[in-house]
Write an enzyme that holds these catalytic residues in place. Structure first.
Site, PDB file in Angstrom:
ATOM      1  N   HIS A 133       0.853  -1.167   0.067  1.00 33.14           N
ATOM      2  CA  HIS A 133      -0.045  -0.131   0.016  1.00 33.14           C
ATOM      3  C   HIS A 133       0.707   1.163   0.012  1.00 33.14           C
ATOM      4  O   HIS A 133       0.897   2.221  -0.804  1.00 33.14           O
ATOM      5  CB  HIS A 133      -0.889  -0.026   1.157  1.00 33.14           C
ATOM      6  N   GLU A 134       2.021   1.363   0.996  1.00 38.63           N
ATOM      7  CA  GLU A 134       2.721   2.450   1.147  1.00 38.63           C
ATOM      8  C   GLU A 134       3.509   2.692  -0.133  1.00 38.63           C
ATOM      9  O   GLU A 134       3.826   3.730  -0.789  1.00 38.63           O
ATOM     10  CB  GLU A 134       3.349   2.341   2.229  1.00 38.63           C
ATOM     11  N   ILE A 135       4.172   1.632  -0.538  1.00 36.04           N
ATOM     12  CA  ILE A 135       5.197   1.490  -1.985  1.00 36.04           C
ATOM     13  C   ILE A 135       4.188   2.064  -3.114  1.00 36.04           C
ATOM     14  O   ILE A 135       4.724   3.016  -3.761  1.00 36.04           O
ATOM     15  CB  ILE A 135       5.952   0.565  -1.846  1.00 36.04           C
TER      16      ILE A 135
END
Length: 164
Positions: A133-135
Protein backbone atom coordinates in the site's frame (compact mmCIF):
# COMPACT_ATOMS: atom_id res chain seq x y z
CA UNK A 1 1.30 17.82 15.07
CA UNK A 2 1.70 16.77 11.45
CA UNK A 3 -0.67 17.92 8.76
CA UNK A 4 -1.54 15.20 6.29
CA UNK A 5 -2.44 16.16 2.74
CA UNK A 6 -5.99 15.21 1.83
CA UNK A 7 -7.08 13.39 -1.31
CA UNK A 8 -6.99 14.47 -4.17
CA UNK A 9 -3.88 16.55 -3.30
CA UNK A 10 -1.32 16.53 -6.14
CA UNK A 11 1.40 15.02 -3.90
CA UNK A 12 -0.61 11.79 -3.77
CA UNK A 13 -0.28 11.25 -7.52
CA UNK A 14 3.43 12.05 -7.88
CA UNK A 15 5.97 9.27 -8.21
CA UNK A 16 9.07 9.79 -6.07
CA UNK A 17 12.39 9.34 -7.88
CA UNK A 18 14.91 6.98 -6.23
CA UNK A 19 18.30 8.49 -5.37
CA UNK A 20 21.12 7.93 -2.90
CA UNK A 21 20.11 8.48 0.71
CA UNK A 22 20.97 12.07 1.63
CA UNK A 23 20.36 14.56 4.44
CA UNK A 24 17.07 15.76 2.96
CA UNK A 25 15.78 12.19 2.74
CA UNK A 26 16.89 11.39 6.30
CA UNK A 27 15.12 14.52 7.61
CA UNK A 28 11.97 13.48 5.74
CA UNK A 29 12.33 9.98 7.21
CA UNK A 30 12.50 11.37 10.75
CA UNK A 31 9.44 13.53 10.13
CA UNK A 32 7.52 10.61 8.60
CA UNK A 33 8.44 8.33 11.50
CA UNK A 34 7.23 10.93 14.01
CA UNK A 35 3.96 11.32 12.08
CA UNK A 36 3.39 7.55 12.01
CA UNK A 37 4.04 7.31 15.75
CA UNK A 38 1.76 10.25 16.47
CA UNK A 39 -1.27 8.67 14.78
CA UNK A 40 -0.20 5.04 15.30
CA UNK A 41 -0.45 4.37 11.57
CA UNK A 42 0.55 0.95 10.28
CA UNK A 43 2.50 2.73 7.57
CA UNK A 44 2.94 6.06 5.82
CA UNK A 45 4.50 7.32 2.62
CA UNK A 46 6.27 10.67 2.38
CA UNK A 47 3.52 11.82 0.00
CA UNK A 48 1.09 11.85 2.94
CA UNK A 49 3.07 14.81 4.26
CA UNK A 50 3.21 16.41 0.82
CA UNK A 51 6.84 15.37 0.39
CA UNK A 52 8.33 14.07 -2.85
CA UNK A 53 10.75 11.61 -1.27
CA UNK A 54 11.31 7.94 -2.12
CA UNK A 55 10.60 6.58 1.34
CA UNK A 56 7.96 4.86 3.40
CA UNK A 57 7.60 3.95 7.04
CA UNK A 58 6.11 0.54 7.84
CA UNK A 59 5.42 -1.18 11.14
CA UNK A 60 6.92 -4.61 10.72
CA UNK A 61 5.13 -6.12 13.72
CA UNK A 62 1.84 -7.99 13.50
CA UNK A 63 -1.35 -5.96 13.18
CA UNK A 64 -2.23 -6.15 16.88
CA UNK A 65 1.29 -5.83 18.31
CA UNK A 66 2.92 -2.55 19.39
CA UNK A 67 4.25 -0.72 16.34
CA UNK A 68 7.83 -1.48 15.31
CA UNK A 69 8.50 1.12 12.63
CA UNK A 70 11.16 0.91 9.96
CA UNK A 71 12.02 3.64 7.50
CA UNK A 72 12.53 2.12 4.07
CA UNK A 73 14.43 4.40 1.70
CA UNK A 74 14.12 3.76 -2.04
CA UNK A 75 11.89 0.70 -1.53
CA UNK A 76 11.27 -1.42 -4.58
CA UNK A 77 9.04 -4.46 -4.97
CA UNK A 78 11.11 -7.31 -6.39
CA UNK A 79 8.58 -10.11 -6.24
CA UNK A 80 4.94 -10.60 -5.24
CA UNK A 81 3.21 -13.78 -4.15
CA UNK A 82 0.84 -15.02 -6.84
CA UNK A 83 -1.75 -15.69 -4.13
CA UNK A 84 -3.83 -12.73 -2.99
CA UNK A 85 -6.17 -11.99 -0.12
CA UNK A 86 -8.87 -9.37 0.32
CA UNK A 87 -8.44 -6.91 3.18
CA UNK A 88 -9.63 -3.49 4.25
CA UNK A 89 -7.45 -0.50 3.41
CA UNK A 90 -7.69 3.20 4.16
CA UNK A 91 -5.48 6.26 4.30
CA UNK A 92 -4.71 9.20 6.55
CA UNK A 93 -5.24 11.25 3.41
CA UNK A 94 -8.85 10.06 3.13
CA UNK A 95 -9.99 9.73 6.75
CA UNK A 96 -12.94 7.52 7.55
CA UNK A 97 -12.99 5.62 4.25
CA UNK A 98 -11.94 1.99 4.04
CA UNK A 99 -12.40 -0.33 1.09
CA UNK A 100 -11.66 -4.01 0.46
CA UNK A 101 -8.65 -4.59 -1.81
CA UNK A 102 -6.82 -7.70 -2.99
CA UNK A 103 -3.09 -7.75 -2.21
CA UNK A 104 -0.40 -10.40 -2.51
CA UNK A 105 0.10 -12.55 0.59
CA UNK A 106 3.83 -11.78 0.67
CA UNK A 107 6.22 -9.35 -0.94
CA UNK A 108 9.96 -9.43 -1.47
CA UNK A 109 11.38 -5.94 -1.51
CA UNK A 110 14.69 -4.16 -1.70
CA UNK A 111 15.32 -0.95 0.23
CA UNK A 112 18.09 1.20 1.61
CA UNK A 113 18.64 1.86 5.30
CA UNK A 114 19.64 5.25 6.76
CA UNK A 115 23.30 4.51 5.93
CA UNK A 116 22.48 3.82 2.28
CA UNK A 117 23.05 0.07 2.60
CA UNK A 118 20.77 -2.04 0.38
CA UNK A 119 18.69 -4.79 2.00
CA UNK A 120 16.26 -7.38 0.69
CA UNK A 121 13.40 -8.50 2.93
CA UNK A 122 10.41 -10.75 2.56
CA UNK A 123 7.31 -9.50 4.36
CA UNK A 124 4.19 -11.57 4.89
CA UNK A 125 0.54 -11.16 5.77
CA UNK A 126 -0.68 -7.82 7.06
CA UNK A 127 2.81 -6.29 7.04
CA UNK A 128 3.15 -7.20 3.34
CA UNK A 129 -0.22 -5.53 2.67
CA UNK A 130 0.92 -2.33 4.41
CA UNK A 131 4.24 -2.29 2.52
CA UNK A 132 2.49 -2.76 -0.84
CA UNK A 133 0.00 0.00 0.00
CA UNK A 134 2.69 2.50 1.01
CA UNK A 135 5.06 1.68 -1.86
CA UNK A 136 2.13 2.16 -4.24
CA UNK A 137 1.57 5.57 -2.65
CA UNK A 138 5.25 6.45 -3.00
CA UNK A 139 4.89 5.58 -6.69
CA UNK A 140 1.90 7.90 -7.10
CA UNK A 141 -0.78 5.20 -6.91
CA UNK A 142 -3.45 6.17 -4.37
CA UNK A 143 -5.26 3.09 -3.04
CA UNK A 144 -8.59 4.12 -4.62
CA UNK A 145 -6.97 3.69 -8.04
CA UNK A 146 -6.89 -0.07 -7.38
CA UNK A 147 -10.71 -0.12 -7.35
CA UNK A 148 -13.11 -0.29 -10.25
CA UNK A 149 -14.57 3.07 -11.21
CA UNK A 150 -17.94 2.09 -9.69
CA UNK A 151 -16.43 1.11 -6.34
CA UNK A 152 -14.21 4.22 -6.28
CA UNK A 153 -17.19 6.48 -7.01
CA UNK A 154 -19.19 4.74 -4.25
CA UNK A 155 -16.39 5.31 -1.73
CA UNK A 156 -16.12 8.98 -2.67
CA UNK A 157 -19.90 9.43 -2.38
CA UNK A 158 -19.69 7.99 1.15
CA UNK A 159 -17.05 10.60 1.92
CA UNK A 160 -19.27 13.44 0.73
CA UNK A 161 -22.18 12.19 2.88
CA UNK A 162 -20.11 12.16 6.07
CA UNK A 163 -20.77 14.99 8.52
CA UNK A 164 -17.86 17.38 9.01
Amino acid sequence: MNEFVIYPHAALSRKATPRPVDTKMLEAGARLLAAAQEVQAYGLAAAHLGLDEPLVVVSISAATAPRDYRALYNPQVIELAPETEMGMEGSVSLPGIEVPLARSLWVKLAHDDADGQRHVDRLEGFVARVAQHEIDQMNGVFFLQRLSRLKRDTALRRLKKRPL
